[in-house]
Design an enzyme around this catalytic site. Sequence first.
Site, PDB file in Angstrom:
ATOM      1  N   HIS A 215       0.811  -1.214   0.000  1.00 21.63           N
ATOM      2  CA  HIS A 215       0.000   0.000   0.000  1.00 21.63           C
ATOM      3  C   HIS A 215       0.845   1.265   0.000  1.00 21.63           C
ATOM      4  O   HIS A 215       0.472   2.259  -0.609  1.00 21.63           O
ATOM      5  CB  HIS A 215      -0.984  -0.001   1.165  1.00 21.63           C
ATOM      6  CG  HIS A 215      -2.293  -0.592   0.782  1.00 21.63           C
ATOM      7  ND1 HIS A 215      -2.659  -1.867   1.118  1.00 21.63           N
ATOM      8  CD2 HIS A 215      -3.292  -0.100   0.029  1.00 21.63           C
ATOM      9  CE1 HIS A 215      -3.845  -2.133   0.607  1.00 21.63           C
ATOM     10  NE2 HIS A 215      -4.255  -1.071  -0.061  1.00 21.63           N
ATOM     11  N   GLU A 456      -6.773 -14.696  -9.571  1.00 24.22           N
ATOM     12  CA  GLU A 456      -5.541 -14.402  -8.839  1.00 24.22           C
ATOM     13  C   GLU A 456      -5.084 -15.572  -7.974  1.00 24.22           C
ATOM     14  O   GLU A 456      -4.112 -15.461  -7.242  1.00 24.22           O
ATOM     15  CB  GLU A 456      -5.700 -13.124  -8.001  1.00 24.22           C
ATOM     16  CG  GLU A 456      -6.894 -13.106  -7.081  1.00 24.22           C
ATOM     17  CD  GLU A 456      -7.104 -11.763  -6.390  1.00 24.22           C
ATOM     18  OE1 GLU A 456      -6.210 -10.916  -6.417  1.00 24.22           O
ATOM     19  OE2 GLU A 456      -8.186 -11.573  -5.810  1.00 24.22           O
ATOM     20  N   ASP A 480      -1.343 -11.082  -7.120  1.00 26.03           N
ATOM     21  CA  ASP A 480      -1.542 -12.257  -6.272  1.00 26.03           C
ATOM     22  C   ASP A 480      -1.304 -13.557  -7.037  1.00 26.03           C
ATOM     23  O   ASP A 480      -0.817 -14.527  -6.456  1.00 26.03           O
ATOM     24  CB  ASP A 480      -2.955 -12.254  -5.676  1.00 26.03           C
ATOM     25  CG  ASP A 480      -3.021 -11.365  -4.457  1.00 26.03           C
ATOM     26  OD1 ASP A 480      -2.146 -11.505  -3.590  1.00 26.03           O
ATOM     27  OD2 ASP A 480      -3.919 -10.508  -4.388  1.00 26.03           O
ATOM     28  N   ARG A 490       4.416 -11.528  -1.948  1.00 24.47           N
ATOM     29  CA  ARG A 490       4.588 -10.309  -2.750  1.00 24.47           C
ATOM     30  C   ARG A 490       5.199  -9.152  -1.976  1.00 24.47           C
ATOM     31  O   ARG A 490       5.666  -8.185  -2.562  1.00 24.47           O
ATOM     32  CB  ARG A 490       3.239  -9.896  -3.366  1.00 24.47           C
ATOM     33  CG  ARG A 490       2.193  -9.493  -2.371  1.00 24.47           C
ATOM     34  CD  ARG A 490       0.825  -9.394  -3.010  1.00 24.47           C
ATOM     35  NE  ARG A 490       0.440  -8.037  -3.341  1.00 24.47           N
ATOM     36  CZ  ARG A 490      -0.773  -7.677  -3.724  1.00 24.47           C
ATOM     37  NH1 ARG A 490      -1.723  -8.572  -3.853  1.00 24.47           N
ATOM     38  NH2 ARG A 490      -1.058  -6.431  -3.995  1.00 24.47           N
ATOM     39  N   CYS A 527      -5.680  -6.566 -14.292  1.00 25.16           N
ATOM     40  CA  CYS A 527      -5.582  -5.396 -13.428  1.00 25.16           C
ATOM     41  C   CYS A 527      -4.374  -5.482 -12.486  1.00 25.16           C
ATOM     42  O   CYS A 527      -4.159  -4.595 -11.673  1.00 25.16           O
ATOM     43  CB  CYS A 527      -6.865  -5.181 -12.641  1.00 25.16           C
ATOM     44  SG  CYS A 527      -7.281  -6.562 -11.584  1.00 25.16           S
TER      45      CYS A 527
END
Length: 597
Positions: A215, A456, A480, A490, A527
């Site tokens: 984030h 994902e 993911d 990740r 995405c």
Amino acid sequence: MNEMARTPKRPPQPAASATPAAAVVTEHVFAGLAASRGIVIGPVYLYRHDHISIDSEHIAAEDIELELSRFKAACERSEKELTKIASVTEQKIGTTYSAIFDAQIMMLHDRTLIDLITYRIRTELKGAGAVVDEEISKYQKLLLQSGEALFRERATDIADLKDRIIRNLRSEQLISHIDENCIVVANMLTPADVILFSRQSIKGCATDTGGVTSHAALICSSLNLPMVVGLHHISEQVKNGDQIIIDGYDGKVIINPQPETIEFYTRKQKRRAMSMSELGRLTSAETRTKCKHRIFLYSNIDFKEELASIEKFGSEGVGLFRSESLFISRGKPPSEQEQFDYYSELVRAIPARPLVVRLFDVGGDKMLFASYKEENPNLGWRGVRILIDVPEILESQLRAVFRAAALGGRLQIMLPMISSMEEVRAVKKVIAKVKTDLRKEKIAFGDAVPLGVMIEVPAAVEIIDDLTKELDFVSIGTNDLIQYTLAVDRNNGIVQSLYKKFHPAIVRMVSRVIKAAKRNSCRVSMCGEMASDPNALVLLLGLGLAEFSVVSSAIPEMKKMIAGIRLSDARKVAAKCLTLGTALEIEHTLKHARPQA
Ligand code: PEP
Ligand code: MG
């Protein structure tokens, strides 16, 4: 491991010995991961996010009042800091995330907690730091032991607050005033750190740890702050004021660059800036390949404040709205009405463009806070699993989306973390119930909202035929999908070199998903961050992908590159990549096939 970070190498410039001996400052190049685009050059501001040590445990009886006033002052100072952070967050990215800090301020006014700490300082003659540490840790522990994921998430918030009070007891500023135009180098950065630093007009960030999809990285992208992560020990190898270059395109960081290197990057910076202004003209044009095939570029957004970037960069709509940002900021689910208001605003802002709302993807590593306490959070209670287990959350979100769809617009619903048909059917059942309820209650709603899922989890790829027969669209979430397919966290810097988007397994999976979607007349997009990688463009177009959802600022450059690609050429490159056995060979092939922006 990142070889370059362990053994810093020099870029292709003249040797350091070319400068007079007295002035030699060794230039070091570090290779990390490009987390937010751009090139910046400036002095280092070194920031360490360390464990806080506690002041001496015991105080003398005559120092009680002094200690209590220290505690009071530290609370007041903490409140001031948090108010500032909350208001900066609100200005920059809206109330979505600022509520995290409002919740921390409320805790500073928790009478039971404050009275207990005061009582213990008085009766046990313990230092405020030690008592604050013990009492807030107890509270934190209780939350961590809770079966409720939401409470466990709040625990990290509380840990932040504890550290802040203790720091303030020691009169340490968490982030002291820093000169504008500095580049922050840190062992790690939280989203709050990024927000606070951005207020000081920093130019960019470089961190030892972190992944490109954290984030903090996504917020840097939203704020247009270049960032490179996963640099291992860079924070131990720089000091305040060192000159540094961040190359957020190639994931490189150069410490103490030689004049030639500065010149090289200044030129690169100008080239990029020039081409950006030229690319600005592209924003109004439709995206087409060289052979005039129509391609659609959408935006990934986390906050409604990012909608402005859609117009600015020529996006065709929102391909991924990460609705969990609403959830995370409150530490609890937003009410149906709060959500309805929010989604309505989104719909009204882009009435003619697609708007894909991904239902809450909370859990796993998707907290704003780094430490989500589960033994194996990424394999834990996350995304659709939580939605199915807690019907109130799912129902109120669905009601809000369907009600907002009555306002017009092109709302669509996407489910996160799908790994089975049972999950899709369970959500479909709730959708049917929600519609029946709304009908009974005579509340207006939009009936025809397309339903899609994120691809994902590897299991979703295995059952892609069934999924694409049942759904209106699928979107490949490579962030993911790579993590789960390659078993590489990740966000874990240590294994980032194994996080390979061009691993043959990933390339072949992407190909399978696109083929199945076409076979079953299901729309397909991507995405994940792979969609905006310039090296991946030829491959993805060649595999047949025509819809991409990316950070808005990447769109102009992508439009220009796509205009230089002929589909027949791209198909050949993609076919070759599908035969290659290693990520390195695929990457090499794609680098050669990549058109210039
Ligand atoms: C993904 O996993 O690729 C994705 C787009 O979702 P997120 O990054 O929010 O997990
Ligand atoms: Mg995901």
